[in-house]
Write a protein that holds these residues in place. Structure first.
Motif, mmCIF file in Angstrom:
data_model
loop_
_atom_site.group_PDB
_atom_site.id
_atom_site.type_symbol
_atom_site.label_atom_id
_atom_site.label_comp_id
_atom_site.label_asym_id
_atom_site.label_seq_id
_atom_site.Cartn_x
_atom_site.Cartn_y
_atom_site.Cartn_z
ATOM 1 N N ARG B 25 0.853 -1.194 0.000
ATOM 2 C CA ARG B 25 0.000 0.000 0.000
ATOM 3 C C ARG B 25 0.885 1.238 0.000
ATOM 4 N NH1 ARG B 25 -4.875 -0.266 2.816
ATOM 5 N NH2 ARG B 25 -4.258 1.527 4.048
ATOM 6 N N LEU B 27 0.529 4.431 0.475
ATOM 7 C CA LEU B 27 -0.649 5.165 0.880
ATOM 8 C C LEU B 27 -0.400 6.193 1.951
ATOM 9 C CD1 LEU B 27 -3.763 4.829 0.294
ATOM 10 C CD2 LEU B 27 -3.816 3.803 2.530
ATOM 11 N N GLU B 29 0.945 8.848 4.687
ATOM 12 C CA GLU B 29 1.823 10.005 4.499
ATOM 13 C C GLU B 29 3.289 9.690 4.767
ATOM 14 O OE1 GLU B 29 -0.393 12.611 2.746
ATOM 15 O OE2 GLU B 29 1.544 13.262 3.524
ATOM 16 N N HIS B 60 -2.406 -1.141 -3.740
ATOM 17 C CA HIS B 60 -3.258 -0.002 -3.409
ATOM 18 C C HIS B 60 -2.425 1.260 -3.385
ATOM 19 C CE1 HIS B 60 -7.235 1.174 -2.012
ATOM 20 N NE2 HIS B 60 -6.645 2.086 -1.277
ATOM 21 N N LEU B 61 -2.992 2.375 -3.808
ATOM 22 C CA LEU B 61 -2.300 3.644 -3.631
ATOM 23 C C LEU B 61 -3.313 4.754 -3.432
ATOM 24 C CD1 LEU B 61 -2.882 4.696 -6.589
ATOM 25 C CD2 LEU B 61 -0.547 4.122 -7.122
ATOM 26 N N SER B 62 -2.821 5.965 -3.264
ATOM 27 C CA SER B 62 -3.718 7.095 -2.993
ATOM 28 C C SER B 62 -3.368 8.243 -3.926
ATOM 29 C CB SER B 62 -3.536 7.552 -1.549
ATOM 30 O OG SER B 62 -2.224 8.058 -1.387
ATOM 31 N N SER B 63 -4.202 9.290 -3.904
ATOM 32 C CA SER B 63 -3.892 10.448 -4.742
ATOM 33 C C SER B 63 -2.609 11.132 -4.257
ATOM 34 C CB SER B 63 -5.059 11.435 -4.741
ATOM 35 O OG SER B 63 -5.259 11.981 -3.466
ATOM 36 N N ALA B 64 -2.317 11.015 -2.954
ATOM 37 C CA ALA B 64 -1.066 11.591 -2.454
ATOM 38 C C ALA B 64 0.138 10.860 -3.056
ATOM 39 C CB ALA B 64 -1.022 11.517 -0.935
ATOM 40 N N GLY B 67 0.682 12.192 -6.446
ATOM 41 C CA GLY B 67 1.381 13.476 -6.357
ATOM 42 C C GLY B 67 2.883 13.284 -6.207
ATOM 43 N N ILE B 70 4.315 12.305 -9.544
ATOM 44 C CA ILE B 70 4.380 13.467 -10.450
ATOM 45 C C ILE B 70 5.592 14.334 -10.090
ATOM 46 C CG2 ILE B 70 3.214 15.600 -11.134
ATOM 47 C CD1 ILE B 70 0.554 14.027 -10.663
ATOM 48 N N ASN B 71 5.799 14.516 -8.798
ATOM 49 C CA ASN B 71 6.987 15.256 -8.333
ATOM 50 C C ASN B 71 8.266 14.639 -8.869
ATOM 51 O OD1 ASN B 71 6.807 17.554 -6.787
ATOM 52 N ND2 ASN B 71 6.134 16.434 -4.967
ATOM 53 N N ILE B 92 -4.837 -0.837 -10.236
ATOM 54 C CA ILE B 92 -4.029 0.367 -10.058
ATOM 55 C C ILE B 92 -3.961 1.128 -11.384
ATOM 56 C CG2 ILE B 92 -1.738 1.249 -9.445
ATOM 57 C CD1 ILE B 92 -3.025 -0.024 -7.068
ATOM 58 N N VAL B 95 -6.659 3.550 -11.892
ATOM 59 C CA VAL B 95 -6.462 4.836 -11.203
ATOM 60 C C VAL B 95 -5.653 5.779 -12.103
ATOM 61 C CG1 VAL B 95 -5.420 5.963 -9.202
ATOM 62 C CG2 VAL B 95 -6.633 3.798 -8.904
ATOM 63 N N THR B 99 -7.297 9.296 -13.786
ATOM 64 C CA THR B 99 -6.632 10.587 -13.568
ATOM 65 C C THR B 99 -5.879 11.057 -14.825
ATOM 66 O OG1 THR B 99 -4.746 9.376 -12.646
ATOM 67 C CG2 THR B 99 -6.358 10.224 -11.082
ATOM 68 N N LEU B 101 -3.219 10.061 -15.891
ATOM 69 C CA LEU B 101 -1.765 10.099 -15.699
ATOM 70 C C LEU B 101 -1.061 9.053 -16.561
ATOM 71 C CD1 LEU B 101 -1.565 10.815 -11.889
ATOM 72 C CD2 LEU B 101 -1.036 12.373 -13.772
#
Lengths: 156, 120
Positions: B25, B27, B29, B60-64, B67, B70-71, B92, B95, B99, B101
């Motif tokens: 995950r 996920l 922070e 599993h992953l998250s929008s964070a 981000g 992308i960074n 995945i 997702v 988005t 992406l």
């Protein structure tokens, strides 16, 4: 099980189903505004979602939407303010789950959130949580000035 | 993070750094910050960095997490480097598609194709 550890002053307020797993279930929680505050709550809600028969892509989407909604409430709504809480209500039935997630922040206007899939925004690092919530859930809306999110997933 | 397992495992194939995630995950922070920091070190250690992120273990992953990716992509491009993503599971991948992406990242089905896709 402690809801998310000792840092959560609010913890669970009410609503635990007496036998823990019977459906329909209504779960109510109040959590603090830290990054790890929702972890225990998510686990409990998702255990019920799984028992309600959601699996595969649907379960993946509910899990993702719930995580994104709680992260938004904590970070963008309450801005990690330790004095503010997030209130969560989950209603779980065999063919339908419904979540109400309310923060104590200033609220927001959904219409003003830029489209993260637009070419000019594709390289920006934020704005995808709402898109994912709206993509995976059946119905999503905000009320109370954008402070409360209500989202529903119906089994197909 | 609950344990001290490094969030990624890094190996090298010629001049390409291959990064594999140790947690299914991507996920929370703490995990995302640790991964981002490690990627930054790998990107900054040389000019024209070549990075392959292998998603074999990721469920599993998250929008964070998006981000953070992308960074990393932006940072690699600033250094005229190349980034490839591979072995992304269908859930995945969806997702990335939602988005859009998948238009931003170079995504290859498997590790071999991804390694072969780097320009010299």
């Amino acid at each position: 099980m402690t809801v998310g550890g000792s840092s959560h002053e609010g913890g669970r307020r009410a609503g635990r189903n007496k036998n823990g797993t019977a459906l329909p279930a209504k779960l109510i929680f109040t959590i603090s505004s830290s990054h790890d505050a929702p972890i225990g709550v998510q686990e409990q809600i998702l255990a019920h979602v799984q028992k309600a028969g959601f699996s595969g892509r649907e379960f993946f989407g509910i899990k993702l939407a719930l995580e994104e909604a709680l992260a938004n409430a904590i970070q963008h709504g309450n801005r990690l303010d330790p004095a503010k809480r997030v209130h969560i209500e989950a209603r779980i039935a065999p063919k339908k789950v419904e979540f109400l997630i309310e923060d104590e922040g200033p609220g927001f206007d959904r219409g003003c959130v830029p489209d993260p899939t637009a070419d000019e925004n594709l390289e920006k690092c934020s704005g995808r949580g709402i898109l994912l919530i709206e993509s995976y859930m059946s119905r999503v809306w905000w009320d109370r000035g954008g402070r409360r999110l209500r989202m529903i997933k119906e089994r197909t | 993070m609950a344990d001290n397992t490094p969030p990624v495992e890094v190996t090298q194939e010629k001049e390409i750094r291959v990064v594999e995630f140790t947690n299914s995950r991507i996920l929370d922070e703490g995990n995302i910050t640790d991964i981002g920091r490690t990627l930054n070190v790998l990107i900054d250690e040389r000019s024209n960095p070549k990075l392959l992120l292998d998603f074999r273990t990721v469920e599993h992953l998250s929008s964070a997490a998006l981000g953070m990716l992308i960074n990393a992509n932006n940072r690699i491009r600033q250094k005229n480097g190349q980034l490839r993503l591979a072995n992304i599971k269908p859930q995945i991948m969806e997702v990335f598609e939602i988005t859009k992406l998948n238009r931003l990242f170079r995504i290859l089905p498997g590790r071999a194709e991804a390694l072969a896709s780097f320009a010299q």
